[in-house]
Write an enzyme that holds these catalytic residues in place. Structure first.
Site, mmCIF file in Angstrom:
data_model
loop_
_atom_site.group_PDB
_atom_site.id
_atom_site.type_symbol
_atom_site.label_atom_id
_atom_site.label_comp_id
_atom_site.label_asym_id
_atom_site.label_seq_id
_atom_site.Cartn_x
_atom_site.Cartn_y
_atom_site.Cartn_z
ATOM 1 N N HIS A 104 -0.236 -4.719 -1.171
ATOM 2 C CA HIS A 104 -0.193 -6.114 -1.242
ATOM 3 C C HIS A 104 0.161 -6.661 -2.515
ATOM 4 O O HIS A 104 -0.569 -5.993 -3.506
ATOM 5 C CB HIS A 104 -1.333 -6.960 -0.397
ATOM 6 C CG HIS A 104 -2.600 -6.200 -0.879
ATOM 7 N ND1 HIS A 104 -3.262 -5.178 -0.530
ATOM 8 C CD2 HIS A 104 -3.450 -6.634 -1.781
ATOM 9 C CE1 HIS A 104 -4.118 -5.014 -0.992
ATOM 10 N NE2 HIS A 104 -4.703 -6.006 -1.918
ATOM 11 N N ARG A 145 -2.593 -16.223 3.762
ATOM 12 C CA ARG A 145 -3.643 -16.629 2.629
ATOM 13 C C ARG A 145 -4.757 -15.365 2.469
ATOM 14 O O ARG A 145 -5.407 -15.131 3.486
ATOM 15 C CB ARG A 145 -4.047 -18.112 2.801
ATOM 16 C CG ARG A 145 -3.021 -19.027 2.491
ATOM 17 C CD ARG A 145 -3.541 -20.328 2.597
ATOM 18 N NE ARG A 145 -2.190 -21.254 2.511
ATOM 19 C CZ ARG A 145 -1.455 -21.378 1.663
ATOM 20 N NH1 ARG A 145 -1.516 -20.836 0.434
ATOM 21 N NH2 ARG A 145 -0.319 -22.313 1.759
ATOM 22 N N HIS A 158 -0.721 -9.807 -4.996
ATOM 23 C CA HIS A 158 -1.454 -11.187 -5.066
ATOM 24 C C HIS A 158 -0.672 -12.050 -5.769
ATOM 25 O O HIS A 158 -0.198 -11.778 -6.739
ATOM 26 C CB HIS A 158 -2.824 -10.849 -5.769
ATOM 27 C CG HIS A 158 -3.812 -9.798 -5.128
ATOM 28 N ND1 HIS A 158 -4.920 -10.379 -4.457
ATOM 29 C CD2 HIS A 158 -3.788 -8.496 -5.180
ATOM 30 C CE1 HIS A 158 -5.545 -9.238 -4.000
ATOM 31 N NE2 HIS A 158 -4.984 -8.201 -4.516
ATOM 32 N N VAL A 168 -8.065 -2.651 0.053
ATOM 33 C CA VAL A 168 -7.480 -2.679 1.270
ATOM 34 C C VAL A 168 -6.246 -1.712 0.882
ATOM 35 O O VAL A 168 -5.380 -1.990 0.301
ATOM 36 C CB VAL A 168 -6.926 -3.909 1.713
ATOM 37 C CG1 VAL A 168 -6.172 -3.783 3.065
ATOM 38 C CG2 VAL A 168 -8.360 -4.776 2.190
HETATM 39 P P1 5GP Z 1 -7.294 -5.621 -3.204
HETATM 40 O O1 5GP Z 1 -8.773 -5.708 -3.734
HETATM 41 O O2 5GP Z 1 -7.185 -4.438 -2.106
HETATM 42 O O3 5GP Z 1 -6.395 -5.726 -4.201
HETATM 43 O O4 5GP Z 1 -7.339 -6.849 -2.121
HETATM 44 C C1 5GP Z 1 -7.655 -7.051 -0.919
HETATM 45 C C2 5GP Z 1 -7.574 -8.565 -0.719
HETATM 46 O O5 5GP Z 1 -7.764 -8.741 0.656
HETATM 47 C C3 5GP Z 1 -9.156 -9.162 -1.205
HETATM 48 O O6 5GP Z 1 -8.487 -10.225 -1.962
HETATM 49 C C4 5GP Z 1 -9.516 -9.593 0.283
HETATM 50 O O7 5GP Z 1 -10.197 -11.077 -0.241
HETATM 51 C C5 5GP Z 1 -8.646 -9.723 0.831
HETATM 52 N N1 5GP Z 1 -8.820 -9.551 2.361
HETATM 53 C C6 5GP Z 1 -9.748 -8.570 2.823
HETATM 54 N N2 5GP Z 1 -9.865 -8.639 4.237
HETATM 55 C C7 5GP Z 1 -9.194 -9.658 4.603
HETATM 56 C C8 5GP Z 1 -8.833 -10.487 5.819
HETATM 57 O O8 5GP Z 1 -9.188 -10.035 7.084
HETATM 58 N N3 5GP Z 1 -7.938 -11.486 5.801
HETATM 59 C C9 5GP Z 1 -7.608 -11.998 4.571
HETATM 60 N N4 5GP Z 1 -6.641 -13.181 4.756
HETATM 61 N N5 5GP Z 1 -7.748 -11.444 3.454
HETATM 62 C C10 5GP Z 1 -8.425 -10.325 3.392
#
Ligand code: 5GP
Ligand code: ZN
Length: 119
Positions: free
Chosen positions: A105, A35, A107, A101
């Site tokens: 991944h 999650r 979503h 990140v």
């Molecule tokens: P991006 O912006 O790279 O598409 O999504 C990164 C996602 O990782 C964000 O929705 C953020 O809330 C989530 N995220 C960042 N750090 C952590 C963490 O330490 N644990 C979890 N479960 N999610 C994280």
């Protein structure tokens, strides 16, 4: 890159190894789902390959893993009971794609009516 396929300093590699705790909802030999720490919808799960891959932009030549990650995302959506009401799968690449990140991944978002606007 470490010999186990993880990348030094990568927060999602640390989550996948269990070094950093997460609320895990799915795992198989190649894929893990947990999650999101800052959920944008009632169901917000991140589906990631165990092997460190920076983004979808690096995975087009590994269609088997690409397929495994996407199939796991659909499995998660179904397990979260989102199939009937609907869900969104999204992945970000790079600066303009708002990737924060750098470990691929997908979503999985659902549980409420999402906006039709994507940008
Ligand atoms: P991006 O912006 O790279 O598409 O999504 C990164 C996602 O990782 C964000 O929705 C953020 O809330 C989530 N995220 C960042 N750090 C952590 C963490 O330490 N644990 C979890 N479960 N999610 C994280
Ligand atoms: Zn990583």
């Amino acid at each position: 890159m470490n010999s186990d396929g993880s990348a030094p300093g990568c927060i999602f590699c640390a989550i996948i190894s269990g070094e950093i705790p997460s609320d895990r909802v799915y795992a198989d030999d190649q894929v893990v789902a947990f999650r999101d720490i800052d959920p944008q919808a009632p169901s917000h799960v991140l589906v990631a390959p165990r092997r460190h891959v920076a983004s979808i932009d690096e995975l087009k030549d590994d269609q088997e893993l690409l397929g495994r990650v996407m199939a796991a995302a659909v499995t998660v959506a179904q397990t979260e009971n989102l199939a009937e009401t609907g869900y969104r799968l999204a992945t970000n690449h790079g600066r303009d794609g708002a990737q924060s990140v750098a470990h691929l991944h997908i979503h999985v978002l659902g549980g409420r009516a999402l906006s039709g606007r994507l940008g």
